[in-house]
Design a protein around this motif. Structure first.
Motif, short mmCIF file in Angstrom:
data_model
loop_
_atom_site.label_atom_id
_atom_site.label_comp_id
_atom_site.label_asym_id
_atom_site.label_seq_id
_atom_site.Cartn_x
_atom_site.Cartn_y
_atom_site.Cartn_z
N ASN A 83 -1.36 -6.64 1.98
CA ASN A 83 -1.68 -5.87 3.18
C ASN A 83 -3.07 -5.26 3.08
O ASN A 83 -3.83 -5.25 4.04
N GLY A 84 -3.37 -4.73 1.89
CA GLY A 84 -4.68 -4.13 1.66
C GLY A 84 -5.79 -5.14 1.93
O GLY A 84 -6.77 -4.84 2.62
N MET A 85 -5.61 -6.34 1.39
CA MET A 85 -6.63 -7.37 1.58
C MET A 85 -6.79 -7.73 3.05
O MET A 85 -7.88 -7.96 3.54
N GLU A 86 -5.63 -7.80 3.72
CA GLU A 86 -5.67 -8.13 5.14
C GLU A 86 -6.50 -7.11 5.93
O GLU A 86 -7.18 -7.45 6.88
N MET A 87 -6.41 -5.84 5.48
CA MET A 87 -7.14 -4.80 6.18
C MET A 87 -8.57 -4.67 5.66
O MET A 87 -9.29 -3.75 6.05
N GLY A 88 -8.95 -5.55 4.75
CA GLY A 88 -10.31 -5.53 4.24
C GLY A 88 -10.61 -4.47 3.21
O GLY A 88 -11.77 -4.10 2.99
N VAL A 89 -9.57 -3.96 2.56
CA VAL A 89 -9.77 -2.97 1.50
C VAL A 89 -10.54 -3.64 0.35
O VAL A 89 -10.28 -4.79 0.02
#
Ligand code: GDP
Ligand code: ZN
Length: 458
Positions: free
Chosen positions: A412-418
């Protein structure tokens, strides 16, 4: 590091012609030699067996004739010196030998202490140690195979591979951060990180999917036999118990002493639920009422609903069908030797897609087909189910679920560009959680708790 020498009877109580007293620790050979008359055990080769007599050091009297195996560290289960004293003379003689060993300087082992030492000395990892416990409790050959594979390190290897994958990505991100000037190390991208975490997520999910079967192999398929009075429930249970060796376990301390009976149906352990109820009052529905029986049914993994071929379908039958609507059911039409009065079309309509088996239990007909149907509900058409790596341990299932969640946080983090150095925190957590399965970085009190569940002498 433990340094004393422990001992226990390592064969099941009261069973078998040979019983073994096992010693492990630095003094194992010296203690054995002191009470053994035969060869000098201090001088014999490792991994050899010797005939002799056990002498009571107090009286100098001969206690038992024995065979003694000497196994020196480190090529032993505990990686300590191990001596096994084989006594053939039942409970009395083995207890006598144990007493003498204790008087001669060994300490009585706590439950699971041999296995604990094997773990602490790095001989096996935690999931393997847990497999030893499963092996002791295994109720069918198939359950035993699963435990043996786990003991063999199958699950451990799988977990180690997954951790390795995660570790590589973590190291990669680390290098990118610490040495940005290294041009020859490709920059870790969100895509690469996602690919790796997806891979591990897939494997973890696959393992979790085996948990249902693993649980059944470990605890048995909770099976309830239901039906109106006189349809043949007891006959069915007796047929299953008769054809397959029943293992009866009594569980004291429950409100009403529940008697559990296990039968091994083609490798699937069935735990027959509430058999006492069926045996005593002949009818579970009558005894506890439809409402309450619904509750019993909720806890069952498999329902065997028995109908009478020689009788018309009643309202009570229809109610039972309603109660088991969305459950795992096999319908058994019994008494096919009688003249038909049952409306089979109506039964088929009520049954939906559940299998229907016809039996004439009084003639021992149809039991084979029933056993097939039972095994099918478990294996769901999987051919090489015996070759799978099952997760069967509650602790492992819980950790795998946590690992899956941590991975999903990372995804999820990666999806949000974290940024990756933040995503890394969740990946690290996953790596740690997986480590707990094989016992890396586990808390000491957890170790004590786990090993205290073992039988004495293992
Ligand atoms: P329960 O009350 O459902 O537990 O039924 P039981 O197993 O006690 O059986 C009730 C009666 O039906 C007994 O007399 C059995 O011998 C008889 N019975 C069981 N199976 C059959 C069958 O296949 N055919 C016939 N004719 N009688 C059967
Ligand atoms: Zn009965």
């Amino acid at each position: 590091m433990e340094t004393d020498t422990i001992t226990a009877i390592s064969t099941p109580m009261g069973e078998g012609a040979i019983a073994i007293v096992r010693l492990s620790g630095p003094e194992a050979v010296a203690i054995s030699d002191r009470l053994f008359r035969g060869k000098d055990l201090n001088l014999v080769d490792s991994h050899t067996m010797h005939y002799g007599k056990i002498i009571d050091p107090d009286t100098g009297e001969m206690a038992e004739e024995v065979m003694v195996s000497i196994m020196r560290a480190p090529k032993t289960f505990t990686r300590e010196d191990i001596v096994e004293i084989n006594c053939h003379g039942g409970l009395v003689s083995v207890n006598r030998v144990l007493e003498i060993v204790l008087e001669t300087g060994a300490r009585l082992a706590e439950p699971g202490e041999f296995t604990k030492r094997a773990f602490l000395n790095g001989r096996i990892d935690l999931s393997q140690a847990e497999a030893v416990m499963d092996l002791i409790r295994a109720k069918t050959d198939r359950a035993m195979n699963v435990a043996l594979k786990q003991m063999d390190g199958r699950l451990s290897h799988l977990i180690q591979d997954l951790r390795q994958k995660l570790l590589e990505t973590l190291a990669h991100v680390e290098v990118n951060i610490d040495y940005p000037e290294y041009d020859d190390v490709e920059e870790m991208s969100h895509e690469m990180m996602k690919e790796k975490t997806d891979e591990v997520h897939r494997e973890v999910t696959k393992l979790l999917e085996t948990a249902r079967q693993g649980k059944i192999l470990r605890e048995g398929l909770a099976t309830a036999i239901i039906g109106r009075p006189n349809v043949g429930k007891s006959s069915l249970m007796n047929a299953l118990v008769h054809e397959n060796k029943a293992i009866v376990t009594e569980i004291p301390g429950t409100t009403r002493d529940v008697i559990e009976e296990y039968v091994n149906v083609r490798g699937v352990p069935l735990r027959l639920v509430d058999t006492a109820g069926i045996r005593e009052t002949e009818d579970i529905v009558e005894r506890i009422g439809v409402e309450r029986s619904r509750q019993v049914l909720k806890e069952a993994d498999l329902i065997l609903l028995v109908l009478n071929y020689g009788d018309e379908l009643t309202e009570e039958d229809e109610k039972l069908f309603e109660a088991i609507d969305d459950m795992n059911v096999i319908v058994i039409v019994n008494k096919t030797d009688l003249e038909q009065r049952l409306d089979i079309d109506r039964v088929k309509a009520l049954t939906a897609e559940h299998p229907v088996i016809t039996t004439a239990l009084i003639r021992e007909e149809g039991i084979d087909q029933l056993e097939h149907a039972i095994a099918d509900t478990f294996f769901e058409g999987e051919l090489d189910a015996g070759d799978m790596t099952y997760v069967s341990n509650v602790r492992h299932v819980q950790l795998l679920k946590q690992a899956k969640e941590a991975l999903e946080d990372a995804q999820n983090g990666m999806e949000m560009g974290v940024p990756l150095d933040v995503v890394q925190i969740d990946v690290t957590r996953t790596w740690e959680i997986l480590g707990e399965i094989i016992g890396e970085a586990v808390h000491e009190s957890l170790i004590d708790q786990l090993f205290s569940q073992f039988c004495l002498g293992k």
